[in-house]
Design a protein around this motif. Structure first.
Motif, PDB file in Angstrom:
ATOM      1  N   THR A   1       0.832  -1.194   0.000  1.00  0.00           N
ATOM      2  CA  THR A   1       0.000   0.000   0.000  1.00  0.00           C
ATOM      3  C   THR A   1       0.873   1.253   0.000  1.00  0.00           C
ATOM      4  OG1 THR A   1      -1.543  -1.272   1.326  1.00  0.00           O
ATOM      5  CG2 THR A   1      -1.980   1.070   1.139  1.00  0.00           C
ATOM      6  N   ALA A   2       1.886   1.229   0.865  1.00  0.00           N
ATOM      7  CA  ALA A   2       2.798   2.381   0.953  1.00  0.00           C
ATOM      8  C   ALA A   2       3.514   2.590  -0.376  1.00  0.00           C
ATOM      9  CB  ALA A   2       3.808   2.168   2.069  1.00  0.00           C
ATOM     10  N   LEU A   3       3.898   1.473  -1.002  1.00  0.00           N
ATOM     11  CA  LEU A   3       4.623   1.539  -2.270  1.00  0.00           C
ATOM     12  C   LEU A   3       3.725   2.069  -3.382  1.00  0.00           C
ATOM     13  CD1 LEU A   3       7.540   0.722  -2.811  1.00  0.00           C
ATOM     14  CD2 LEU A   3       6.711  -1.455  -3.688  1.00  0.00           C
ATOM     15  N   LYS A   4       2.462   1.689  -3.328  1.00  0.00           N
ATOM     16  CA  LYS A   4       1.513   2.136  -4.353  1.00  0.00           C
ATOM     17  C   LYS A   4       1.221   3.629  -4.190  1.00  0.00           C
ATOM     18  CE  LYS A   4      -1.994   0.478  -7.218  1.00  0.00           C
ATOM     19  NZ  LYS A   4      -2.457  -0.781  -7.746  1.00  0.00           N
ATOM     20  N   ASP A   5       1.070   4.046  -2.939  1.00  0.00           N
ATOM     21  CA  ASP A   5       0.775   5.456  -2.664  1.00  0.00           C
ATOM     22  C   ASP A   5       1.939   6.360  -3.028  1.00  0.00           C
ATOM     23  OD1 ASP A   5      -1.624   4.632  -1.766  1.00  0.00           O
ATOM     24  OD2 ASP A   5      -1.178   4.827   0.377  1.00  0.00           O
ATOM     25  N   ALA A   6       3.137   5.899  -2.707  1.00  0.00           N
ATOM     26  CA  ALA A   6       4.322   6.740  -2.944  1.00  0.00           C
ATOM     27  C   ALA A   6       5.473   5.893  -3.456  1.00  0.00           C
ATOM     28  CB  ALA A   6       4.715   7.461  -1.650  1.00  0.00           C
ATOM     29  N   PRO A   7       5.443   5.549  -4.749  1.00  0.00           N
ATOM     30  CA  PRO A   7       6.556   4.754  -5.285  1.00  0.00           C
ATOM     31  C   PRO A   7       7.841   5.588  -5.283  1.00  0.00           C
ATOM     32  CG  PRO A   7       5.038   5.403  -7.040  1.00  0.00           C
ATOM     33  CD  PRO A   7       4.437   5.863  -5.763  1.00  0.00           C
ATOM     34  N   PRO A   8       8.977   4.994  -4.852  1.00  0.00           N
ATOM     35  CA  PRO A   8      10.230   5.751  -4.820  1.00  0.00           C
ATOM     36  C   PRO A   8      10.547   6.296  -6.212  1.00  0.00           C
ATOM     37  CG  PRO A   8      10.480   3.604  -3.750  1.00  0.00           C
ATOM     38  CD  PRO A   8       9.153   3.611  -4.415  1.00  0.00           C
ATOM     39  N   PRO A   9      10.706   7.627  -6.318  1.00  0.00           N
ATOM     40  CA  PRO A   9      10.867   8.237  -7.650  1.00  0.00           C
ATOM     41  C   PRO A   9      12.114   7.765  -8.394  1.00  0.00           C
ATOM     42  CG  PRO A   9      11.276   9.831  -5.901  1.00  0.00           C
ATOM     43  CD  PRO A   9      10.741   8.604  -5.241  1.00  0.00           C
ATOM     44  N   GLU A  10      13.137   7.322  -7.636  1.00  0.00           N
ATOM     45  CA  GLU A  10      14.387   6.943  -8.310  1.00  0.00           C
ATOM     46  C   GLU A  10      14.290   5.572  -8.986  1.00  0.00           C
ATOM     47  OE1 GLU A  10      13.931   7.179  -5.120  1.00  0.00           O
ATOM     48  OE2 GLU A  10      14.807   5.462  -4.060  1.00  0.00           O
TER      49      GLU A  10
ATOM     50  N   VAL B   1      12.906 -11.684 -10.482  1.00  0.00           N
ATOM     51  CA  VAL B   1      13.798 -11.210 -11.546  1.00  0.00           C
ATOM     52  C   VAL B   1      13.283  -9.933 -12.197  1.00  0.00           C
ATOM     53  CG1 VAL B   1      14.742 -13.490 -12.076  1.00  0.00           C
ATOM     54  CG2 VAL B   1      12.689 -12.696 -13.268  1.00  0.00           C
ATOM     55  N   GLY B   2      12.106  -9.474 -11.757  1.00  0.00           N
ATOM     56  CA  GLY B   2      11.601  -8.251 -12.363  1.00  0.00           C
ATOM     57  C   GLY B   2      10.381  -7.733 -11.628  1.00  0.00           C
ATOM     58  N   TYR B   3       9.995  -6.506 -11.980  1.00  0.00           N
ATOM     59  CA  TYR B   3       8.767  -5.951 -11.415  1.00  0.00           C
ATOM     60  C   TYR B   3       8.170  -4.965 -12.406  1.00  0.00           C
ATOM     61  CZ  TYR B   3      11.513  -1.781 -10.309  1.00  0.00           C
ATOM     62  OH  TYR B   3      12.294  -0.669 -10.394  1.00  0.00           O
ATOM     63  N   ASP B   4       6.901  -4.706 -12.234  1.00  0.00           N
ATOM     64  CA  ASP B   4       6.203  -3.752 -13.088  1.00  0.00           C
ATOM     65  C   ASP B   4       5.307  -2.920 -12.177  1.00  0.00           C
ATOM     66  OD1 ASP B   4       4.570  -2.370 -14.799  1.00  0.00           O
ATOM     67  OD2 ASP B   4       4.363  -4.041 -16.224  1.00  0.00           O
ATOM     68  N   LEU B   5       5.680  -1.655 -11.979  1.00  0.00           N
ATOM     69  CA  LEU B   5       4.917  -0.825 -11.047  1.00  0.00           C
ATOM     70  C   LEU B   5       3.590  -0.375 -11.643  1.00  0.00           C
ATOM     71  CD1 LEU B   5       7.649   1.322  -9.234  1.00  0.00           C
ATOM     72  CD2 LEU B   5       6.224  -0.481  -8.253  1.00  0.00           C
ATOM     73  N   GLU B   6       3.466  -0.387 -12.987  1.00  0.00           N
ATOM     74  CA  GLU B   6       2.184  -0.038 -13.612  1.00  0.00           C
ATOM     75  C   GLU B   6       1.151  -1.117 -13.307  1.00  0.00           C
ATOM     76  OE1 GLU B   6       1.879   2.836 -14.892  1.00  0.00           O
ATOM     77  OE2 GLU B   6       4.021   3.316 -14.869  1.00  0.00           O
ATOM     78  N   ARG B   7       1.538  -2.362 -13.591  1.00  0.00           N
ATOM     79  CA  ARG B   7       0.627  -3.478 -13.320  1.00  0.00           C
ATOM     80  C   ARG B   7       0.728  -3.919 -11.864  1.00  0.00           C
ATOM     81  NH1 ARG B   7       1.361  -7.827 -17.970  1.00  0.00           N
ATOM     82  NH2 ARG B   7      -0.351  -8.738 -16.789  1.00  0.00           N
ATOM     83  N   PHE B   8       1.665  -3.338 -11.137  1.00  0.00           N
ATOM     84  CA  PHE B   8       1.885  -3.587  -9.715  1.00  0.00           C
ATOM     85  C   PHE B   8       2.091  -5.074  -9.426  1.00  0.00           C
ATOM     86  CE2 PHE B   8       1.030  -2.720  -5.104  1.00  0.00           C
ATOM     87  CZ  PHE B   8       2.024  -1.770  -4.999  1.00  0.00           C
ATOM     88  N   GLU B   9       3.073  -5.656 -10.102  1.00  0.00           N
ATOM     89  CA  GLU B   9       3.356  -7.074  -9.870  1.00  0.00           C
ATOM     90  C   GLU B   9       4.842  -7.378  -9.987  1.00  0.00           C
ATOM     91  OE1 GLU B   9       0.918  -8.792 -12.916  1.00  0.00           O
ATOM     92  OE2 GLU B   9       2.449  -8.538 -14.452  1.00  0.00           O
TER      93      GLU B   9
END
Lengths: 118, 319
Positions: free
Chosen positions: B29-38, B147-155
């Protein structure tokens, strides 16, 4: 015969007296020891910072205890005891002042009191 | 088993939908609300090898993937021998860390934070994670490799079992990951620092290498550590101790001297410098350092005194 025996004993004693003072092995201080002492210091700092917090001091005052005395006595605790407290501080929720946090703080305060005034 | 796994995963979704994410998956939840900009929005490490395995070999397979991504060149069968426990039908976390060390890597258990997994992956390092699909009284453990992540699809994208690319929503992952205390590790070569490394944690990882006789790897890792934390007493002492153990007294002297200059209050640094100087036959210098160490006192006093006595004893025949 007796003189031979006493001679043997005295020689043995001489050897022991020379050897004993050096029985502590001169050696390098291991890196693990350096890590342990750094960790112990970090734990002490953590506990000291915790005891300096306003809400924590208030808890002590409510219980009629002086935070300054607590700090003094914490200095006398062993590294293991300090680690016990520091470990509990690590588990505190990061949030500011919810009732859950207040309870968690109170529990840590209770552990400090138990260790210090036992 | 795989069917059961899928069913649990589906149940997990329902559970999360009913319960709401904030309480069950606070980090997501915290990550979704404020994803680290870097952090990049999307990362996938396609170069990480994939070794499909039965569920109970997930430990050895995950380890082989992570180690080979770091350049170790190991085989899954070797890892089975090193970490698999037939009776438990699985592998222990401590053995996963130990096996990474045995194969010349620094085994670093990252902090129990979701964003740290993302940061490691973004830096190019796959992360081995321990998941639990069971319940308190019926645990079902599983190792996989993120091995990977996708913050758009949040997975997350994970190598898991027979799946080369298994996607898993972050809140679901957080749920199965939190049950065993958010355990996650990376294996990195000693000349590279994990992206999320902190000084105390990383130094413990290297000390473990040193203690298990991986002296050269540890030596390189201490040097890496010193580049990142130039004032670190642990790094200087470790560099000196490993140099000494490898028979490089000159290197040891240089490291210990640097430690005494940066940390004049360290009895350990002075004691080790004194011992090294004595071994090199420079008894007068050694004596001066040993006397300073004894004067500092502290918990190492017995060792410092013994070093001083030994140096005095060595000096006697010359007098």
């Amino acid at each position: 015969m007796k003189s031979l025996f006493s001679k043997l004993v005295s020689q043995l004693l001489v050897v022991c007296m020379i050897a004993l003072p050096f029985s502590t092995q001169a050696a390098l201080v291991g890196t693990d020891q350096v890590v342990a002492s750094a960790q112990a210091q970090a734990n002490r700092d953590k506990v000291r910072d915790f005891l300096s917090r306003g809400d924590v001091q208030k808890h002590f005052e409510t219980l009629g205890l002086s935070p300054a005395t607590a700090k003094d006595r914490v200095n006398a605790l062993t590294d293991q005891e300090i680690q016990q407290i520091a470990g509990k501080i690590d588990t505190l929720p990061a949030g500011a002042s919810s009732s859950g946090t207040a309870w968690a703080v109170l529990i840590v305060v209770a552990i400090v009191i138990w260790l210090v005034w036992k | 088993m795989l069917q059961a796994f899928r069913a649990r995963l589906a149940a997990g979704f329902v559970f999360l939908a009913l319960g709401g994410c904030a309480t069950i998956a606070p980090m997501s939840t915290a990550l979704k609300d404020a994803p680290p900009p870097e952090l990049p929005r999307k990362v996938e490490l396609t170069g990480v090898p994939f070794y499909p395995q039965e569920d109970y070999y997930c430990g050895p397979a995950a380890l082989a993937m992570a180690l080979n991504a770091a350049g170790a060149g190991v085989k899954v069968e070797q890892m089975v021998k090193q970490v698999y426990l037939p009776e438990r039908r699985g592998s222990l976390q401590v053995e996963m860390l130990a096996a990474a060390r045995r194969n010349g890597m620094v085994a670093y258990q990252i902090e129990p934070r979701l964003d740290h997994i993302l940061r490691e992956v973004a830096a190019g390092t796959p992360v081995i994670v321990l998941e639990n699909y069971g319940y308190g009284w019926f645990p079902y453990w599983h190792y996989s490799v993120v091995v990977g992540y996708d913050l758009e699809r949040f997975e997350f994208i994970r190598r898991s079992g027979f799946n080369e690319r298994q996607n898993m929503p972050l809140p679901v992952f957080e749920h199965v990951w939190q049950k065993d205390g958010h355990w996650a590790m990376v294996a990195v070569p000693p000349d590279r620092l994990p992206a999320t490394a902190i000084e105390t944690r990383y130094s413990s990882a290297i000390v473990a290498l040193e203690k298990t006789g991986q002296l050269k790897t540890a030596h390189t890792a201490y040097a890496t550590m010193l580049k990142r934390w130039p004032q670190s007493l642990i790094a200087m002492m470790g560099l000196g101790n490993t140099a000494y153990a490898l028979g490089n007294l000159e290197g040891a002297e240089a490291a210990f001297r640097r430690a005494t200059q940066a940390h004049p209050g360290s009895a350990a640094a002075l004691n080790n410098l004194a011992q090294t100087l004595a071994d090199r036959g420079r008894l007068a210098d050694a004596l001066a350092a040993a006397e300073r160490a004894v004067k500092l006192g502290g918990p190492l006093l017995a060792t410092s005194r013994a070093t001083l006595e030994e140096i005095r004893r060595k000096q006697r025949p010359a007098n």
